[in-house]
Design a protein around this motif. Sequence first.
Motif, PDB file in Angstrom:
ATOM      1  N   VAL A 104       0.839  -1.209   0.000  1.00 23.07           N
ATOM      2  CA  VAL A 104       0.000   0.000   0.000  1.00 23.07           C
ATOM      3  C   VAL A 104       0.868   1.251   0.000  1.00 23.07           C
ATOM      4  O   VAL A 104       0.609   2.216  -0.729  1.00 23.07           O
ATOM      5  CB  VAL A 104      -0.943  -0.004   1.222  1.00 23.07           C
ATOM      6  N   MET A 105       1.928   1.241   0.811  1.00 23.32           N
ATOM      7  CA  MET A 105       2.810   2.409   0.903  1.00 23.32           C
ATOM      8  C   MET A 105       3.579   2.651  -0.391  1.00 23.32           C
ATOM      9  O   MET A 105       3.928   3.793  -0.720  1.00 23.32           O
ATOM     10  CB  MET A 105       3.786   2.230   2.071  1.00 23.32           C
ATOM     11  N   GLU A 106       3.852   1.591  -1.134  1.00 27.91           N
ATOM     12  CA  GLU A 106       4.600   1.716  -2.387  1.00 27.91           C
ATOM     13  C   GLU A 106       3.714   2.129  -3.563  1.00 27.91           C
ATOM     14  O   GLU A 106       4.228   2.477  -4.634  1.00 27.91           O
ATOM     15  CB  GLU A 106       5.294   0.395  -2.712  1.00 27.91           C
ATOM     16  N   ASP A 107       2.403   2.101  -3.355  1.00 29.66           N
ATOM     17  CA  ASP A 107       1.470   2.494  -4.416  1.00 29.66           C
ATOM     18  C   ASP A 107       1.501   4.019  -4.571  1.00 29.66           C
ATOM     19  O   ASP A 107       1.089   4.757  -3.678  1.00 29.66           O
ATOM     20  CB  ASP A 107       0.051   2.023  -4.067  1.00 29.66           C
ATOM     21  N   GLU A 108       1.974   4.508  -5.697  1.00 24.37           N
ATOM     22  CA  GLU A 108       2.138   5.948  -5.911  1.00 24.37           C
ATOM     23  C   GLU A 108       0.811   6.686  -6.006  1.00 24.37           C
ATOM     24  O   GLU A 108       0.750   7.902  -5.778  1.00 24.37           O
ATOM     25  CB  GLU A 108       2.964   6.191  -7.176  1.00 24.37           C
ATOM     26  N   SER A 109      -0.248   5.985  -6.317  1.00 27.07           N
ATOM     27  CA  SER A 109      -1.552   6.647  -6.403  1.00 27.07           C
ATOM     28  C   SER A 109      -2.169   6.879  -5.026  1.00 27.07           C
ATOM     29  O   SER A 109      -3.043   7.734  -4.863  1.00 27.07           O
ATOM     30  CB  SER A 109      -2.507   5.813  -7.262  1.00 27.07           C
TER      31      SER A 109
END
Length: 284
Positions: free
Chosen positions: A63-68
């Motif tokens: 979730v943290m790596e999701d840029e959106s």
Amino acid sequence: MPRYAQLVMGPAGSGKSTYCSTMLQHCEALGRSVQVVNLDPAAEHFSYPVMADIRELIEVDDVMEDESLRFGPNGGLVFCMEYFANNLNWLEESLGHVEDDYVLFDCPGQIELYTHLPVMKQLVEQLQQWEFRVCGVFLVDSQFMVESFKFISGVLAALSAMISLEIPQINIMTKMDLLSKKAKKEIERYLDPDMYSMIEDATDILKSKMFKQLTKSICGLIDDYGMVRFLPFDRSDEESINIVLQHIDCTIQYGEDLEFKEPKECEEDKSALVDEYFQDHVDE
């Protein structure tokens, strides 16, 4: 047939995973079948096998790596838990249904999940629909509870979870094995506290009259209604582990062959067991 569940809660670092591991080993030694479910999407590793792991559904790092999304650690965890609440069918499939299910749910440590977010309440309601008798197990670290201010904060955190979830709750002081005999003797008064004595300890330090009155009101409310009591948990002592397990079993009426006990009888049993523990481990 009823099913049984412990919802293991508490602040980060309070010993939730250690509690689950210890209780699992203890129950295996007793010949009892107990399973553990990890509900912490930020967990890194376990010292015990799990029957279901929320990280198979969603993980904080992803979730943290999701840029959106652009979430930090806390926002990411809340997102994960809300996603979990919307996909409880995954948990139902993972749990299956066998006779006499007894499951420990190792929960995240973020306090907002138990105070003003509906996620854990939704989980409790769903478990109850699946015929689980649910008991909340709220852990606090005994090493940080020997000062009046910290103790009152811990009591309020436990009370918030109890009010929010509306289920029977057992409050436990963990890491008793890390305390000296002197510290154990000192902490004994915090297990079944006299909140009015806490008021005297706390208000001597407070300079603001307003906060003195607030502290007095909080302590009086807790004491007058007998809302919060604690059990000691010493992972190195089988008797201590058994005391906690017996009281939880009594709360959820575990075991068809056990004689039904009223809550008052359970309280009397608890007091006797705790007194026996301290006589054996503190007095010399």
